[in-house]
Design a protein around this motif. Structure first.
Motif, mmCIF file in Angstrom:
data_model
loop_
_atom_site.group_PDB
_atom_site.id
_atom_site.type_symbol
_atom_site.label_atom_id
_atom_site.label_comp_id
_atom_site.label_asym_id
_atom_site.label_seq_id
_atom_site.Cartn_x
_atom_site.Cartn_y
_atom_site.Cartn_z
ATOM 1 N N TYR A 25 9.026 -14.681 2.915
ATOM 2 C CA TYR A 25 8.632 -15.609 1.857
ATOM 3 C C TYR A 25 7.916 -16.835 2.400
ATOM 4 O O TYR A 25 7.080 -17.425 1.718
ATOM 5 N N PHE A 26 8.251 -17.223 3.619
ATOM 6 C CA PHE A 26 7.568 -18.356 4.235
ATOM 7 C C PHE A 26 6.067 -18.057 4.309
ATOM 8 O O PHE A 26 5.230 -18.897 3.967
ATOM 9 N N GLU A 27 5.731 -16.846 4.725
ATOM 10 C CA GLU A 27 4.317 -16.468 4.775
ATOM 11 C C GLU A 27 3.704 -16.479 3.372
ATOM 12 O O GLU A 27 2.583 -16.971 3.177
ATOM 13 N N GLN A 28 4.451 -15.959 2.389
ATOM 14 C CA GLN A 28 3.926 -15.925 1.029
ATOM 15 C C GLN A 28 3.710 -17.332 0.474
ATOM 16 O O GLN A 28 2.763 -17.573 -0.278
ATOM 17 N N CYS A 29 4.596 -18.241 0.842
ATOM 18 C CA CYS A 29 4.451 -19.618 0.375
ATOM 19 C C CYS A 29 3.203 -20.275 0.961
ATOM 20 O O CYS A 29 2.501 -21.028 0.275
ATOM 21 N N ILE A 30 2.937 -19.999 2.239
ATOM 22 C CA ILE A 30 1.729 -20.530 2.861
ATOM 23 C C ILE A 30 0.494 -19.976 2.144
ATOM 24 O O ILE A 30 -0.456 -20.701 1.823
ATOM 25 N N LYS A 31 0.523 -18.665 1.877
ATOM 26 C CA LYS A 31 -0.593 -18.030 1.190
ATOM 27 C C LYS A 31 -0.791 -18.639 -0.196
ATOM 28 O O LYS A 31 -1.918 -18.924 -0.617
ATOM 29 N N GLU B 220 -1.477 -9.640 4.380
ATOM 30 C CA GLU B 220 -1.746 -8.293 3.868
ATOM 31 C C GLU B 220 -0.923 -8.047 2.603
ATOM 32 O O GLU B 220 -0.150 -8.891 2.155
ATOM 33 N N ASP B 221 -1.049 -6.821 2.050
ATOM 34 C CA ASP B 221 -0.246 -6.441 0.900
ATOM 35 C C ASP B 221 1.243 -6.519 1.246
ATOM 36 O O ASP B 221 1.637 -6.367 2.402
ATOM 37 N N LEU B 222 2.057 -6.707 0.212
ATOM 38 C CA LEU B 222 3.482 -6.937 0.439
ATOM 39 C C LEU B 222 4.147 -5.794 1.185
ATOM 40 O O LEU B 222 4.983 -6.033 2.077
ATOM 41 N N ASP B 223 3.843 -4.546 0.833
ATOM 42 C CA ASP B 223 4.508 -3.436 1.507
ATOM 43 C C ASP B 223 4.130 -3.387 2.982
ATOM 44 O O ASP B 223 4.982 -3.186 3.848
ATOM 45 N N ARG B 224 2.863 -3.589 3.275
ATOM 46 C CA ARG B 224 2.431 -3.569 4.669
ATOM 47 C C ARG B 224 3.059 -4.715 5.466
ATOM 48 O O ARG B 224 3.464 -4.541 6.618
ATOM 49 N N ARG B 225 3.204 -5.871 4.842
ATOM 50 C CA ARG B 225 3.781 -7.019 5.558
ATOM 51 C C ARG B 225 5.260 -6.790 5.858
ATOM 52 O O ARG B 225 5.742 -7.070 6.959
ATOM 53 N N HIS C 254 8.477 -4.386 -11.245
ATOM 54 C CA HIS C 254 7.762 -5.662 -11.328
ATOM 55 C C HIS C 254 7.373 -6.077 -9.921
ATOM 56 O O HIS C 254 7.652 -5.378 -8.955
ATOM 57 N N GLU C 255 6.752 -7.224 -9.791
ATOM 58 C CA GLU C 255 6.130 -7.595 -8.524
ATOM 59 C C GLU C 255 6.944 -8.578 -7.685
ATOM 60 O O GLU C 255 6.397 -9.229 -6.812
ATOM 61 N N SER C 256 8.229 -8.693 -7.934
ATOM 62 C CA SER C 256 9.042 -9.619 -7.145
ATOM 63 C C SER C 256 9.167 -9.126 -5.707
ATOM 64 O O SER C 256 9.721 -8.051 -5.451
ATOM 65 N N TYR C 257 8.654 -9.883 -4.779
ATOM 66 C CA TYR C 257 8.738 -9.543 -3.357
ATOM 67 C C TYR C 257 10.210 -9.449 -2.949
ATOM 68 O O TYR C 257 10.617 -8.534 -2.226
ATOM 69 N N PHE C 258 11.011 -10.386 -3.403
ATOM 70 C CA PHE C 258 12.433 -10.421 -3.062
ATOM 71 C C PHE C 258 13.118 -9.132 -3.506
ATOM 72 O O PHE C 258 13.857 -8.510 -2.746
ATOM 73 N N ASP C 259 12.890 -8.708 -4.725
ATOM 74 C CA ASP C 259 13.537 -7.493 -5.225
ATOM 75 C C ASP C 259 13.041 -6.255 -4.487
ATOM 76 O O ASP C 259 13.810 -5.318 -4.244
ATOM 77 N N LYS C 260 11.766 -6.215 -4.135
ATOM 78 C CA LYS C 260 11.247 -5.068 -3.402
ATOM 79 C C LYS C 260 11.868 -4.976 -2.005
ATOM 80 O O LYS C 260 12.210 -3.882 -1.541
#
Length: 634
Positions: free
Chosen positions: A378-384, A427-432, A472-478
């Motif tokens: 999530y730190f990376e996602q927050c920067i993005k 990158e995309d969430l799954d790849r990251r 849905h698109e929640s990174y946390f839930d995935k």
């Protein structure tokens, strides 16, 4: 809790030497059930069961298995259905035993395949229905109890442990795709195992055999259908109520019950709640290694003093490791999930001297989000998001500003952060997330990966990570969903094997399905606000768990000084283990890499345990073969 096994000829023909085959399987899982044993064979000889019993309910001979009924059903069953008294009341009628086994038989007679929907607990069982001429294999929703199967010719074999299937395989070979999974994750995906030809029945699935056809189907799934109608306080109350209900049920037993206490939130919550309902003093157990970096027993002592637990602290050292690690690998069947299996094995051995049932905190990290890597991702996602101005696009639940107070907990993860950000940023969430958990790059210079074929674990990873049940698109839930589906069963494999190796039943109250189903509906910004791991669970258990434990940011997860030992007092043991080259890797390269291994690195453990596994199962294949031609003991 028991060990189960069986065989069925898919053509309906007699299985040659069926009695001998059942005895062999029973012998290989004898440690799972030291209290009683039995076999059942159909008069036509085409299907039969073996059973090893660990007596928990109705300790009399009435609980003997395999168990039969007047409806033509026969069952061999491993586990506990905690709500069996309620189900028995619902079914009504007269009863012969005080066991959940009899209730399970009657439930199948009443409801058929839907019987499993009425059960709360952990279970794996095989049931023969004479009227339907059908074999049904069922595994619980989360994979708490194990179940493996393999087909050799026209015969399908099943057992609680894969080792019980090995005498019947044409050869003991490594599954190449399973090995690629293992090198990436230290567990296998999609029912694969490290043994070629041996499959794992997935959690929440059943397998049926009828008229020679094998069919598998899912009977349960967790759905992340988010509930936006309630506030945090309501979720806290519901979690607390469901936890109390689960603990009460998990304490049902006709034998003494204890608890693991690691010093973390999950086990502390379970043990603390158990103390409220135990009329005596709950025995509790923890392990420690020498040195402050490897000793969390002070937190276990804190909980024990506050909740009145009778705490036993088991001191572990390098001599325990060199003496027992080969036995640990044998009982695990496969190397899996990290070196924590060793201390768990030793603590379970000590606990088994005092109790027959033990409660643990497994599942909390996957259900409520407790792994530090979620914060890293999530730190990376927050920067993005800060760069792109997309903080509310649904892919994350925290902002750059809100996550800053949590970043101190990443201090010891700086090397991982450097590696994670070395390539593929944003990158995309799954790849990251795949990059974050993939261990294969660490061993590519040591292992002949090309010899394992073209299979790429990422594709099966992505299928699970992007599962439609998340919706849905929640990174946390995935992320938590992937770990719930894959890492959790691997950890439960360890939980089952290290306890059952000593005839000890391990129960995991946090994996009660009403609680898990509720947690899946909680929005991520309630479970994970501002990047606070397990926030809602900590809030729900604050009346039971001391703040010094629930507010910890330094929980280590039973770290093992493996690298220090391997380069120090266990140096000779480790180097003697790698006595010759394998086609898969060069021992000198592995030992050279050990010199630069990080303190808590997993590269060495992954290859060291793999080597021990190959020595115990592949190099001694003849021992499994010989079991079919030599007398077994009972």
């Amino acid at each position: 809790m028991c060990g189960i096994a069986g065989a069925i000829n898919l053509r309906g023909e007699t299985v040659p030497d069926l009695g001998r085959r059942l005895d062999v399987m029973g012998e290989l899982i004898a440690h799972r059930g030291p209290d009683d044993h039995g076999t059942w064979a159909h008069p036509h000889g085409h299907v039969g069961f073996a059973h090893r019993r660990l007596s928990i309910f109705d300790l009399s001979a009435c609980g003997h298995q395999p168990m039969t009924d007047d409806a033509g059903q026969v069952i061999t069953y491993n586990g506990e259905v905690y709500n069996w008294p309620e189900v028995r009341t619902e079914l009504g009628g007269d009863w012969c035993t005080q066991t959940d086994t009899e209730v399970l038989l009657r439930a199948h007679e009443r409801w058929g395949a839907d019987a499993v929907d009425h059960l709360r607990g952990m279970f794996a069982y095989g049931l023969w229905d004479e009227r339907a001429t059908q074999l049904t294999l069922v595994r619980d929703r989360f994979g708490i109890k194990p179940l493996y199967y393999a087909q050799a010719g026209d015969v399908l074999y099943f057992a609680s442990e894969a080792k019980a299937l090995l005498p019947f395989l044409p050869a003991i070979r490594t599954d190449r795709e399973g090995l690629k999974d293992y090198l990436a994750f230290q567990f296998c995906l999609a029912g694969k195992t490290l043994f070629d030809g041996v499959r794992e029945l997935l959690p929440g699935h059943r397998l049926t055999v009828r008229n020679g056809a094998i069919r598998t189907e899912r009977y349960w799934e967790v759905y992340y259908d988010l509930d936006w109608t309630h506030r945090e306080a309501w979720y806290e109350e519901r979690i607390e109520a469901l936890l109390h209900d689960s603990i009460r049920m998990h304490l049902r037993s006709d034998v003494p019950v204890g608890a693991y206490v690691s010093g973390g939130l999950d086990s502390s919550a379970v043990a603390g709640l158990a103390s409220l309902y135990d009329p005596g003093t709950t025995p509790a157990f923890t392990g420690r290694f020498e040195g402050p970096e490897y000793d969390e027993s002070r937190y276990a002592r804190l909980l024990a003093d506050e909740r009145g637990l009778d705490l036993s602290v088991i001191d572990l050292d390098v001599s325990d490791f060199t003496r027992e690690i080969e036995r640990v690998i044998y009982h695990l069947d496969f190397p899996v999930a990290g070196p924590g299996s060793f201390p768990q094995f030793m603590v379970s051995e000590a606990a088994a001297r005092d109790v027959k049932v033990i409660l643990g905190g497994q599942g909390g990290d996957e259900v409520f989000g407790g792994y530090t890597r979620y914060l890293i991702a999530y730190f990376e996602q927050c920067i993005k998001a800060a760069i792109e101005g997309t903080a509310q696009n649904g892919n994350f639940v925290v902002t750059y500003e809100s996550i800053i107070p949590q970043l101190e907990s990443l201090r010891s993860y700086k090397p991982l952060l450097q590696e994670f950000w070395r390539e593929g940023l944003f990158e995309d969430l799954d790849r990251r997330y795949f990059r974050l958990i993939n261990r294969a790059p660490h061993v590519e210079q040591l292992v002949n990966v090309e010899a394992l074929g073209d299979y790429d674990p990422f594709h099966q990873f992505a299928e699970i990570f992007n599962g439609r049940n998340v919706g849905h698109e929640s990174y946390f839930d995935k992320m938590t969903h992937f770990d719930f589906k894959t890492l959790l069963p691997a950890l439960l494999q360890v939980e089952d094997r290290v306890s059952m190796a000593h005839g000890l039943e391990s129960r995991v109250p946090l994996l009660d399905h009403p609680l898990v189903e509720l947690a899946a509906t909680i929005p991520a910004d309630v479970k994970f606000p501002g990047g606070r791991l397990k926030h809602i669970f900590a809030r729900a258990t604050r009346a039971t768990v001391p703040a010094q434990i629930s507010e910890r940011t330094d929980k280590m997860g039973f770290p093992v000084p493996l690298v220090e030992w391997a380069n120090g007092p266990a140096r000779d043991f480790v180097r003697d283990t790698f006595t010759g080259d394998r086609d898969l890797y060069d021992r000198r390269a592995v030992l050279d890499a050990l010199e630069g291994e990080a303190k808590f690195g997993r590269t060495f453990w992954g290859l060291f345990s793999l080597e021990l596994w190959q020595q115990r199962f592949h190099d001694r294949e003849h021992e499994f073969r010989s079991l079919l031609t030599t007398e077994t003991t009972t």
